[in-house]
Design a protein around this motif. Structure first.
Motif, PDB file in Angstrom:
ATOM      1  N   SER A 202       0.819  -1.211   0.000  1.00 54.26           N
ATOM      2  CA  SER A 202       0.000   0.000   0.000  1.00 54.26           C
ATOM      3  C   SER A 202       0.852   1.260   0.000  1.00 54.26           C
ATOM      4  O   SER A 202       0.479   2.283  -0.587  1.00 54.26           O
ATOM      5  N   PHE A 203       2.036   1.201   0.635  1.00 55.01           N
ATOM      6  CA  PHE A 203       2.898   2.387   0.681  1.00 55.01           C
ATOM      7  C   PHE A 203       3.510   2.676  -0.696  1.00 55.01           C
ATOM      8  O   PHE A 203       3.624   3.840  -1.103  1.00 55.01           O
ATOM      9  N   TYR A 204       3.929   1.612  -1.412  1.00 52.86           N
ATOM     10  CA  TYR A 204       4.428   1.825  -2.775  1.00 52.86           C
ATOM     11  C   TYR A 204       3.371   2.519  -3.624  1.00 52.86           C
ATOM     12  O   TYR A 204       3.664   3.468  -4.366  1.00 52.86           O
ATOM     13  N   HIS A 205       2.123   2.053  -3.507  1.00 48.51           N
ATOM     14  CA  HIS A 205       1.057   2.636  -4.331  1.00 48.51           C
ATOM     15  C   HIS A 205       0.713   4.060  -3.899  1.00 48.51           C
ATOM     16  O   HIS A 205       0.478   4.928  -4.744  1.00 48.51           O
ATOM     17  N   ASN A 206       0.668   4.298  -2.585  1.00 46.26           N
ATOM     18  CA  ASN A 206       0.343   5.647  -2.103  1.00 46.26           C
ATOM     19  C   ASN A 206       1.431   6.652  -2.494  1.00 46.26           C
ATOM     20  O   ASN A 206       1.143   7.803  -2.853  1.00 46.26           O
ATOM     21  N   ILE A 207       2.701   6.229  -2.424  1.00 39.92           N
ATOM     22  CA  ILE A 207       3.804   7.107  -2.825  1.00 39.92           C
ATOM     23  C   ILE A 207       3.752   7.362  -4.330  1.00 39.92           C
ATOM     24  O   ILE A 207       3.998   8.486  -4.799  1.00 39.92           O
ATOM     25  N   ALA A 208       3.387   6.311  -5.088  1.00 37.81           N
ATOM     26  CA  ALA A 208       3.238   6.477  -6.539  1.00 37.81           C
ATOM     27  C   ALA A 208       2.152   7.505  -6.846  1.00 37.81           C
ATOM     28  O   ALA A 208       2.307   8.362  -7.733  1.00 37.81           O
ATOM     29  N   GLN A 209       1.045   7.452  -6.111  1.00 37.05           N
ATOM     30  CA  GLN A 209      -0.039   8.424  -6.322  1.00 37.05           C
ATOM     31  C   GLN A 209       0.442   9.846  -6.022  1.00 37.05           C
ATOM     32  O   GLN A 209       0.115  10.787  -6.745  1.00 37.05           O
ATOM     33  N   HIS A 210       1.219   9.988  -4.949  1.00 38.27           N
ATOM     34  CA  HIS A 210       1.720  11.315  -4.593  1.00 38.27           C
ATOM     35  C   HIS A 210       2.583  11.898  -5.714  1.00 38.27           C
ATOM     36  O   HIS A 210       2.393  13.055  -6.120  1.00 38.27           O
ATOM     37  N   TYR A 211       3.533  11.079  -6.211  1.00 39.29           N
ATOM     38  CA  TYR A 211       4.414  11.590  -7.265  1.00 39.29           C
ATOM     39  C   TYR A 211       3.645  11.839  -8.561  1.00 39.29           C
ATOM     40  O   TYR A 211       3.965  12.771  -9.312  1.00 39.29           O
ATOM     41  N   LYS A 212       2.616  11.053  -8.813  1.00 35.05           N
ATOM     42  CA  LYS A 212       1.782  11.288 -10.004  1.00 35.05           C
ATOM     43  C   LYS A 212       1.099  12.649  -9.908  1.00 35.05           C
ATOM     44  O   LYS A 212       1.065  13.426 -10.879  1.00 35.05           O
ATOM     45  N   ASP A 213       0.554  12.962  -8.716  1.00 34.82           N
ATOM     46  CA  ASP A 213      -0.080  14.269  -8.535  1.00 34.82           C
ATOM     47  C   ASP A 213       0.927  15.411  -8.599  1.00 34.82           C
ATOM     48  O   ASP A 213       0.573  16.544  -8.975  1.00 34.82           O
ATOM     49  N   MET A 214       2.174  15.121  -8.178  1.00 30.50           N
ATOM     50  CA  MET A 214       3.232  16.140  -8.259  1.00 30.50           C
ATOM     51  C   MET A 214       3.802  16.261  -9.674  1.00 30.50           C
ATOM     52  O   MET A 214       4.714  17.054  -9.917  1.00 30.50           O
ATOM     53  N   LYS A 215       3.282  15.420 -10.620  1.00 33.35           N
ATOM     54  CA  LYS A 215       3.709  15.394 -12.024  1.00 33.35           C
ATOM     55  C   LYS A 215       5.144  14.895 -12.194  1.00 33.35           C
ATOM     56  O   LYS A 215       5.773  15.143 -13.227  1.00 33.35           O
ATOM     57  N   ASP A 216       5.630  14.186 -11.168  1.00 34.17           N
ATOM     58  CA  ASP A 216       6.922  13.509 -11.284  1.00 34.17           C
ATOM     59  C   ASP A 216       6.612  12.077 -11.723  1.00 34.17           C
ATOM     60  O   ASP A 216       6.644  11.135 -10.927  1.00 34.17           O
ATOM     61  N   TYR A 217       6.305  11.916 -13.031  1.00 33.25           N
ATOM     62  CA  TYR A 217       5.742  10.656 -13.529  1.00 33.25           C
ATOM     63  C   TYR A 217       6.740   9.507 -13.489  1.00 33.25           C
ATOM     64  O   TYR A 217       6.343   8.344 -13.331  1.00 33.25           O
ATOM     65  N   ASP A 218       8.041   9.798 -13.649  1.00 37.78           N
ATOM     66  CA  ASP A 218       9.027   8.709 -13.627  1.00 37.78           C
ATOM     67  C   ASP A 218       9.074   8.033 -12.248  1.00 37.78           C
ATOM     68  O   ASP A 218       9.095   6.804 -12.147  1.00 37.78           O
ATOM     69  N   LYS A 219       9.069   8.853 -11.167  1.00 42.30           N
ATOM     70  CA  LYS A 219       9.052   8.260  -9.817  1.00 42.30           C
ATOM     71  C   LYS A 219       7.718   7.557  -9.553  1.00 42.30           C
ATOM     72  O   LYS A 219       7.670   6.525  -8.889  1.00 42.30           O
ATOM     73  N   ALA A 220       6.644   8.138 -10.069  1.00 40.33           N
ATOM     74  CA  ALA A 220       5.341   7.502  -9.889  1.00 40.33           C
ATOM     75  C   ALA A 220       5.336   6.126 -10.531  1.00 40.33           C
ATOM     76  O   ALA A 220       4.851   5.149  -9.948  1.00 40.33           O
ATOM     77  N   ILE A 221       5.890   6.030 -11.748  1.00 37.97           N
ATOM     78  CA  ILE A 221       5.942   4.730 -12.449  1.00 37.97           C
ATOM     79  C   ILE A 221       6.817   3.745 -11.697  1.00 37.97           C
ATOM     80  O   ILE A 221       6.485   2.557 -11.542  1.00 37.97           O
ATOM     81  N   MET A 222       7.954   4.221 -11.167  1.00 38.91           N
ATOM     82  CA  MET A 222       8.880   3.331 -10.451  1.00 38.91           C
ATOM     83  C   MET A 222       8.208   2.703  -9.219  1.00 38.91           C
ATOM     84  O   MET A 222       8.245   1.480  -9.019  1.00 38.91           O
ATOM     85  N   TYR A 223       7.552   3.543  -8.395  1.00 39.37           N
ATOM     86  CA  TYR A 223       6.938   3.019  -7.177  1.00 39.37           C
ATOM     87  C   TYR A 223       5.697   2.169  -7.493  1.00 39.37           C
ATOM     88  O   TYR A 223       5.425   1.174  -6.826  1.00 39.37           O
ATOM     89  N   ALA A 224       4.952   2.556  -8.538  1.00 41.43           N
ATOM     90  CA  ALA A 224       3.790   1.752  -8.921  1.00 41.43           C
ATOM     91  C   ALA A 224       4.221   0.363  -9.368  1.00 41.43           C
ATOM     92  O   ALA A 224       3.582  -0.645  -9.021  1.00 41.43           O
ATOM     93  N   GLN A 225       5.302   0.280 -10.122  1.00 42.16           N
ATOM     94  CA  GLN A 225       5.793  -1.026 -10.595  1.00 42.16           C
ATOM     95  C   GLN A 225       6.281  -1.885  -9.426  1.00 42.16           C
ATOM     96  O   GLN A 225       6.075  -3.103  -9.411  1.00 42.16           O
TER      97      GLN A 225
END
Length: 603
Positions: A202-225
């Motif tokens: 759940s933390f990987y996904h929540n952090i991915a959501q945060h970076y997605k909202d911050m428009k840091d898509y590369d970090k969002a993709i990394m944590y989502a994966q």
């Protein structure tokens, strides 16, 4: 008379004490039970929505086998999770509060953090963030007291998620969102040991959501994966819907729209597979927002229509949400007050028991004193039997004194009954209050017998025709029953009965008729009926009590474990050499035959 009165008094005292303390609980082997319970809890944490009701049956079976209340807490918690996943928030809240109430009542500490976290989620989904934060704080506090690292991690993550939801709901700046620091702090704790691996997803996904909202898509993709890989290994399908959602949205907004929609569609497919309608609704909205952000309204509209269709089917309306919030606040407040009252009752219990014991001692002293004077009167009467001239005068005086004695016995018994009533009204514990009420009704039966004795010419015979209506009136008043709303039939062909037979017979009738009102007429769909016959047949007294209630299982009469009233009846039946029979036919019939009794037939 002296010995018999003391005998009845002793039985009555046993009744008072037995009713208060006569509670037991049979348990199986504690080690085996705990092992089976832990296995069920571990399975329940991994099950999907459809399987939660199946695990409920297993928890119920475990409770039936071992008679331990811990299983019932998990039954209510599983039902709450099931209703939550169905998006039935009110039903989920009711079951969660039931689980919380039982957990506090039976001192079952382990599931309390999970219950508070579920309650917090329900408040958050109804946009009641103050109560959501409060519940998350309680979950973290209890988890720390329990030294439960897994639930500490979960509670920290939940608190961070609520902060994130609060910022988004009220349209605050992302810069004001401090939840990411809590997310990383909890993730660090989850990564500290392999046994907390399941909590990391759940933390990987929540952090991915945060970076997605911050428009840091590369970090969002990394944590989502990372979250998707671990959720796939652990078969956490609901978590996969979040991972694929944030991964897809990050790719879409980064410019790879085809890959992005592919991942979101995969999340929708999984949410449908695990039958999560609320989650499916959220994913429809995500897909519609993606298409709308790129100006593709043609593709956005169908998904928005699907969102609204599920939204309406779940009755997620503004006015219904408001009603749900009000009900949730009311029920939460009510449960907190109940718990406070329970704690207060525990503090007062010792004081209440002191009053109860004092009342019993006073009652015993009064009875012994009155019996002592009664014995003196009898001895004086015997010394005057040789004097012919004074025999009639002394007999008359003795009769008056006997009547006065019974009158005073009746008055003193009524005082004891009133004391028990006052004490009962002050008691917070329902079991203790019920014990006092049952004891008071037994004393009332003795009051009626003594009342009959002082109102008659003979001070040693009881008028059963006058006694029975008074006994029924007393029991009806005790249960607040209107006599016009039931059928009561009586037949008595015996005028007077010796007090040595009448006293136990009256107590037997009181116990049986009281049990009829307590159990036989419970939830029946027809008009209650009660028949009581006291008949002289040959050289016997025959008592017959018949009702049209639900019927009493014979095993309860034959083996009355923990049922003091039935034990008391059997002692009294043996005292008067009676024989009893129980028949079940459209209700229960109790027949008691008393042989070789001194009878005065009705003229």
């Amino acid at each position: 008379m002296f010995k018999k009165t003391i005998h009845y008094t002793f039985i009555l005292i046993l009744g008072i004490c037995g009713a208060v303390y006569g509670q037991g609980n049979t348990k199986g082997n504690e080690t085996t039970y705990k092992n089976e319970l832990n296995k069920l809890v571990e399975r329940a944490n991994k099950l999907s929505n459809d399987s939660l009701l199946l695990i409920v049956k297993e928890f119920n079976a475990l409770h039936t086998e071992y008679q331990d209340q811990t299983s019932l807490v998990y039954v209510a918690l599983c039902k709450a999770n099931y209703e939550h996943l169905k998006a039935n928030h009110v039903g989920a809240m009711r079951n969660a509060l039931d689980a919380l109430n039982m957990a506090h009542k039976y001192n079952v500490k382990e599931p309390i953090p999970s219950i508070y976290m579920l309650i917090g989620n329900l408040h958050k989904e109804n946009t009641n963030y103050p109560m959501a934060f409060e519940s998350a704080g309680k979950a973290l506090q209890v988890a720390k007291v329990n030294k439960d690292t897994i639930r500490i991690i979960a509670a920290m993550g939940l608190s961070a998620m609520f902060k994130r939801g609060y910022v988004r709901h009220f349209g605050l700046s992302i810069a004001e969102d401090s939840s990411i620091y809590t997310q990383f702090e909890a993730l660090k704790l989850a990564e500290s040991s392999p046994k907390y691996e399941r909590e990391r997803v759940s933390f990987y996904h929540n952090i991915a959501q945060h970076y997605k909202d911050m428009k840091d898509y590369d970090k969002a993709i990394m944590y989502a994966q990372k979250g998707i890989a671990l959720a796939t290994t652990l078969n956490k399908k609901r978590s996969l819907t979040y991972g694929y959602c944030w991964l897809g949205e990050a790719y879409y907004r980064k410019g790879n729209r085809e890959l992005g929609t592919k991942y979101i569609e995969k999340a929708i497919s999984i949410s449908k597979e695990i039958k999560q309608p609320y989650r499916t609704m959220e994913l429809y909205e995500t897909m519609a927002n993606c298409y709308r952000s790129s100006g593709d309204l043609k593709k956005a509209i169908p998904f928005m229509d699907l969102y609204l269709e599920v939204h309406d089917s779940l009755n997620v309306q503004t006015n219904e949400k408001l009603m749900g919030e009000l009900q949730i606040k009311y029920e939460s407040s009510k449960k907190d007050k109940d718990l406070a009252l329970m704690q207060q009752a525990d503090k007062l219990k010792s004081r209440q028991m002191t009053w109860l014991i004092g009342g019993i001692i006073i009652f015993m002293v009064l009875c012994i004193t009155l019996v002592y004077f009664y014995t003196i009167i009898l001895k004086k009467n015997n010394t005057l039997n040789d004097k012919n001239k004074k025999i009639n005068e002394q007999a008359s005086k003795l009769q008056i004194l006997m009547q006065e004695l019974h009158h005073r016995v009746k008055n003193n018994l009524q005082i004891v009954s009133s004391l028990l009533t006052l004490q009962s009204n002050r008691m917070m514990d329902n079991d203790a209050r019920q014990a006092l009420d049952v004891s008071r009704q037994r004393i009332e039966a003795m009051v009626i017998i003594h009342s009959s004795l002082y109102q008659q010419e003979s001070a040693s015979n009881v008028d059963m025709k006058g006694f029975l209506p008074e006994l029924l009136r007393s029991i009806l008043e005790s249960f607040d029953v209107d006599a016009d709303k039931m059928d009561i039939n009586t037949e008595i062909n015996i005028s007077d009965i010796d007090v040595d037979i009448a006293m136990p017979l009256g107590l037997i009738m009181n116990e049986w008729v009281t049990n009829v009102f307590k159990h036989a007429f419970y939830q029946i769909n027809h008009r209650p009926a009660l028949t009581i016959n006291i008949l002289q047949i040959a050289n016997e007294i025959q008592l017959e009590i018949k009702d049209n209630g639900i019927g009493m299982p014979l095993k309860i009469w034959e083996n009355p474990t923990g049922t003091f009233g039935i034990k008391l009846m059997k002692v009294l039946i043996k005292q008067i050499n009676g024989k009893s029979t129980i028949l079940n036919n459209n209700g229960t019939t109790f027949i008691l035959k008393i042989p070789n009794a001194s009878l005065i037939p009705t003229i």
